[in-house]
Design a protein around this motif. Structure first.
Motif, PDB file in Angstrom:
ATOM      1  N   GLU A 130       0.835  -1.215   0.000  1.00 25.52           N
ATOM      2  CA  GLU A 130       0.000   0.000   0.000  1.00 25.52           C
ATOM      3  C   GLU A 130       0.862   1.254   0.000  1.00 25.52           C
ATOM      4  O   GLU A 130       0.607   2.195  -0.745  1.00 25.52           O
ATOM      5  N   LYS A 187       2.481   6.193  -8.409  1.00 16.78           N
ATOM      6  CA  LYS A 187       1.876   6.229  -7.078  1.00 16.78           C
ATOM      7  C   LYS A 187       0.621   7.074  -7.203  1.00 16.78           C
ATOM      8  O   LYS A 187       0.399   7.750  -8.215  1.00 16.78           O
ATOM      9  N   ARG A 188      -0.209   7.052  -6.152  1.00 15.94           N
ATOM     10  CA  ARG A 188      -1.401   7.910  -6.095  1.00 15.94           C
ATOM     11  C   ARG A 188      -1.334   8.771  -4.851  1.00 15.94           C
ATOM     12  O   ARG A 188      -0.848   8.336  -3.807  1.00 15.94           O
ATOM     13  N   LEU A 189      -1.885   9.972  -4.958  1.00  8.47           N
ATOM     14  CA  LEU A 189      -1.997  10.857  -3.804  1.00  8.47           C
ATOM     15  C   LEU A 189      -3.288  10.535  -3.069  1.00  8.47           C
ATOM     16  O   LEU A 189      -4.379  10.655  -3.647  1.00  8.47           O
ATOM     17  N   SER A 190      -3.174  10.138  -1.826  1.00 12.34           N
ATOM     18  CA  SER A 190      -4.354   9.799  -1.024  1.00 12.34           C
ATOM     19  C   SER A 190      -5.266  11.006  -0.863  1.00 12.34           C
ATOM     20  O   SER A 190      -4.820  12.086  -0.480  1.00 12.34           O
ATOM     21  N   THR A 250      -6.629   6.590 -10.169  1.00 13.97           N
ATOM     22  CA  THR A 250      -6.391   5.157 -10.348  1.00 13.97           C
ATOM     23  C   THR A 250      -6.360   4.803 -11.838  1.00 13.97           C
ATOM     24  O   THR A 250      -5.486   4.064 -12.288  1.00 13.97           O
ATOM     25  N   ILE A 262     -11.435  10.814  -2.734  1.00 12.93           N
ATOM     26  CA  ILE A 262     -11.593   9.363  -2.613  1.00 12.93           C
ATOM     27  C   ILE A 262     -12.836   8.890  -3.359  1.00 12.93           C
ATOM     28  O   ILE A 262     -13.002   7.704  -3.581  1.00 12.93           O
ATOM     29  N   TYR A 306      -3.090  12.222  -9.085  1.00 13.13           N
ATOM     30  CA  TYR A 306      -4.185  12.590  -8.189  1.00 13.13           C
ATOM     31  C   TYR A 306      -5.387  13.031  -9.002  1.00 13.13           C
ATOM     32  O   TYR A 306      -5.282  13.377 -10.179  1.00 13.13           O
ATOM     33  N   ASP A 341       0.810  10.498   0.894  1.00 13.70           N
ATOM     34  CA  ASP A 341      -0.175  11.355   1.554  1.00 13.70           C
ATOM     35  C   ASP A 341       0.183  12.825   1.351  1.00 13.70           C
ATOM     36  O   ASP A 341       1.332  13.156   1.050  1.00 13.70           O
ATOM     37  N   LEU A 349       2.356   2.288  -3.215  1.00 18.22           N
ATOM     38  CA  LEU A 349       1.431   2.867  -4.192  1.00 18.22           C
ATOM     39  C   LEU A 349       0.855   4.214  -3.786  1.00 18.22           C
ATOM     40  O   LEU A 349       0.392   4.963  -4.644  1.00 18.22           O
ATOM     41  N   ASP A 350       0.851   4.524  -2.502  1.00 17.47           N
ATOM     42  CA  ASP A 350       0.180   5.737  -2.026  1.00 17.47           C
ATOM     43  C   ASP A 350       1.141   6.737  -1.404  1.00 17.47           C
ATOM     44  O   ASP A 350       2.128   6.357  -0.775  1.00 17.47           O
TER      45      ASP A 350
END
Length: 150
Positions: A25, A115-118, A101, A95, A91, A31, A28-29
């Motif tokens: 996790e 990666k993704r920005l939460s 994604t 959510i 991003y 913050d 991939l993420d």
């Protein structure tokens, strides 16, 4: 009669399996707090921040330094000039939107590290972090701000 806790209806993973999952996790993420620390310390090296929503959303509010690569427009040709040695931090709105994604998936399928920005731009702004806006977007104050725009 004993009532079992709902939280334990599905047993917890063993620690090694849990650690592997959580490590994945984190791979991939990202913050918003870690990202703003890099931006303010000028240590943003090795990655690019990517807004994956439509151009009008990018114009209305974006993370400083971000580039716009709308996920719907991503093709091998459209990303041929991107540096494959970098990580692309995607991003979107929040959510409740999956444009980050979808964009990260396409980039990964094209051979890029992602990666993704939460929480997306919503979490970024909720934390009080700065955004850039296009001058034209600022002059359209009567128009509603695009939300998901994907």
């Amino acid at each position: 009669m004993t009532i079992e806790p709902r939280v334990l209806t599905s047993p917890a993973l063993d620690s090694a399996t849990a650690a592997a999952h959580l490590r994945a996790e984190l791979a991939l993420d990202v913050d918003p707090d870690d990202l703003i620390r890099d931006l303010t310390a000028d240590t943003q090296r090795g990655y690019v921040v990517v807004e994956t929503r439509a151009p009008e959303a990018f114009a209305s509010a974006r993370i400083p330094g971000a580039i716009n690569l709308p996920y719907r427009d991503l093709t091998p040709e459209s990303v041929s000039n991107l540096d494959r040695s970098l990580v692309y931090v995607c991003y979107c709105e929040s959510i409740h939107c999956n444009a980050a994604t979808k964009g990260a998936l396409k980039l990964a399928e094209f051979g890029f590290k992602v990666k993704r920005l939460s929480g997306g731009i919503t979490a970024w702004q909720a934390a009080g972090y700065p955004v850039d806006r296009d001058t034209l977007a600022l002059s359209l104050t009567s128009a509603p701000t695009p939300r998901c725009a994907c």
